[in-house]
Design an enzyme around this catalytic site. Structure first.
Site, short mmCIF file in Angstrom:
data_model
loop_
_atom_site.label_atom_id
_atom_site.label_comp_id
_atom_site.label_asym_id
_atom_site.label_seq_id
_atom_site.Cartn_x
_atom_site.Cartn_y
_atom_site.Cartn_z
N ASP A 1 35.78 46.15 45.70
CA ASP A 1 36.60 46.87 44.72
C ASP A 1 36.48 48.36 44.94
O ASP A 1 35.38 48.90 45.08
CB ASP A 1 36.13 46.51 43.30
CG ASP A 1 37.17 46.80 42.24
OD1 ASP A 1 38.22 47.37 42.59
OD2 ASP A 1 36.94 46.45 41.07
N HIS B 1 48.06 41.77 43.71
CA HIS B 1 47.53 42.89 42.94
C HIS B 1 47.74 44.22 43.68
O HIS B 1 48.14 45.22 43.07
CB HIS B 1 46.04 42.66 42.68
CG HIS B 1 45.39 43.73 41.87
ND1 HIS B 1 45.64 43.90 40.53
CD2 HIS B 1 44.49 44.70 42.21
CE1 HIS B 1 44.94 44.91 40.07
NE2 HIS B 1 44.23 45.43 41.08
#
Length: 338
Positions: A145, A218
């Site tokens: 991330d 995403h």
């Protein structure tokens, strides 16, 4: 530009995300606390320099009108609920938000404890999330991330207010959300499906090429490009969190932006779709349960804040430019594509 708070501090291994509401009638206590925050941070950080403890304080739209007189940040407003046909990004209570970061958990814990003790009955803790750095910076879904975060001057341009709002240059707009994950449903998916949902290879951490990337992935939906081709970024400092006892596992999203409309467009694309209906595949297993927008003022404003607003009928009622949006200044909006 005024001195920013530690918005651009390096990613750490531990964090505490602390959301507070200010009890009516206690605004003066909170106002008087603002210049004391730096001293509290120093009292915990100085004896432990290797822990890299930092603290960022954000103030909501409603709380700004209750605590500070004078000009307002140009784009500060309550977090707006984004409701699509299948998914909703809710707006939830929050007047003050503290983002504490350190190498290990205990400095965040100690600073958070001292802040809450100093404010006493003036505030209520409505959410406290302890984040931790997971395997090689992966989230609980198994993906690294923050790879696409801007760095250096690009990070400052993306996260910090500039000369377009000179009174608040060096500040930042902080959007926060807490997501809960259905890990059983996620891990039941084949790795190929998980990679298609994210738009990035799971093991190698390489972004899938645009011509192969799913439009509802995403990465595709959170990539914002202006008509002239300029890509608009925010600075994310997301952290995994979890409780084995409560079987609660998630990601806390913290996104800093010079202009909150960039973050809001990302969220609209995720929850509504662009075009409508093309919603983020991650939302099939991830549910947003909180949402807030805060302005992180320059350090000088916290050290020497403007006076409290003059008492009057509007101030007594806790009303400001966002009156009618709820007792905590949290409004609702059924959003369409941005």
């Amino acid at each position: 530009m005024r001195t920013p708070q530690d918005v651009l501090a390096p990613l750490t291994d531990s964090a505490l995300f602390l959301t507070l509401t200010v009890r009516p009638g206690h605004e003066a206590t909170v106002h008087d606390f603002l210049p004391d925050l730096d001293g509290l941070v120093r009292s915990v950080a100085f004896p432990h320099p290797r822990e890299d403890l930092t603290c960022v304080l954000g103030i909501s739209s409603d709380a700004w009108d209750r605590l500070l007189s004078g000009p307002r940040p140009a784009h500060l407003h309550p977090f707006r609920e984004i409701a699509g046909d299948r998914h909703t990004a809710p707006a939830t209570a929050g007047d003050l938000f503290l983002h504490l970061r350190s190498t290990r958990p205990y400095p965040c814990f100690e600073l958070g404890r001292r802040v809450v003790a100093a404010l006493g009955p003036a505030v209520e803790v409505v959410d406290a999330v302890h984040g931790f750095r997971y395997f090689d910076r992966r989230d609980l879904l198994g993906f690294v991330d923050g790879t696409a975060n801007p760095t250096g001057d690009d990070a400052a341009r993306s996260a910090l207010v500039g000369d377009d709002d000179p009174e608040f240059a060096g500040g930042s707009y902080l959007a926060v959300q807490k997501y809960l994950h259905d890990l059983a449903a996620w891990t039941a998916k084949p790795v190929q499906d998980r990679e298609a949902s994210v738009g990035r290879q799971m093991l190698e951490n390489i972004e899938i090429p645009d011509d192969e990337k799913a439009p509802d992935s995403h990465v595709a939906l959170t990539t914002i490009t202006d008509p002239d081709g300029t890509e608009r970024d925010i600075v994310r400092d997301n952290m995994p969190f979890g409780s084995i006892g409560r079987a609660e596992y998630g990601t806390f999203f913290a996104g800093y932006a010079a202009d909150p409309s960039v973050t809001e467009r990302m969220l609209t694309r995720m929850f509504v779709g662009e075009p409508a209906g093309t919603t983020d595949r991650l939302l099939e297993v991830s549910t947003a349960v909180t949402g807030g927008l805060f302005f992180v003022p320059p350090a000088e404003l916290l050290d020497d804040p403007p006076p409290l607003p003059e008492p009057g009928p509007a101030a007594a009622a806790g009303a400001g430019p966002d009156a009618g949006a709820g007792s905590l200044g949290i409004g609702g909006l059924r959003a369409g594509p941005a």
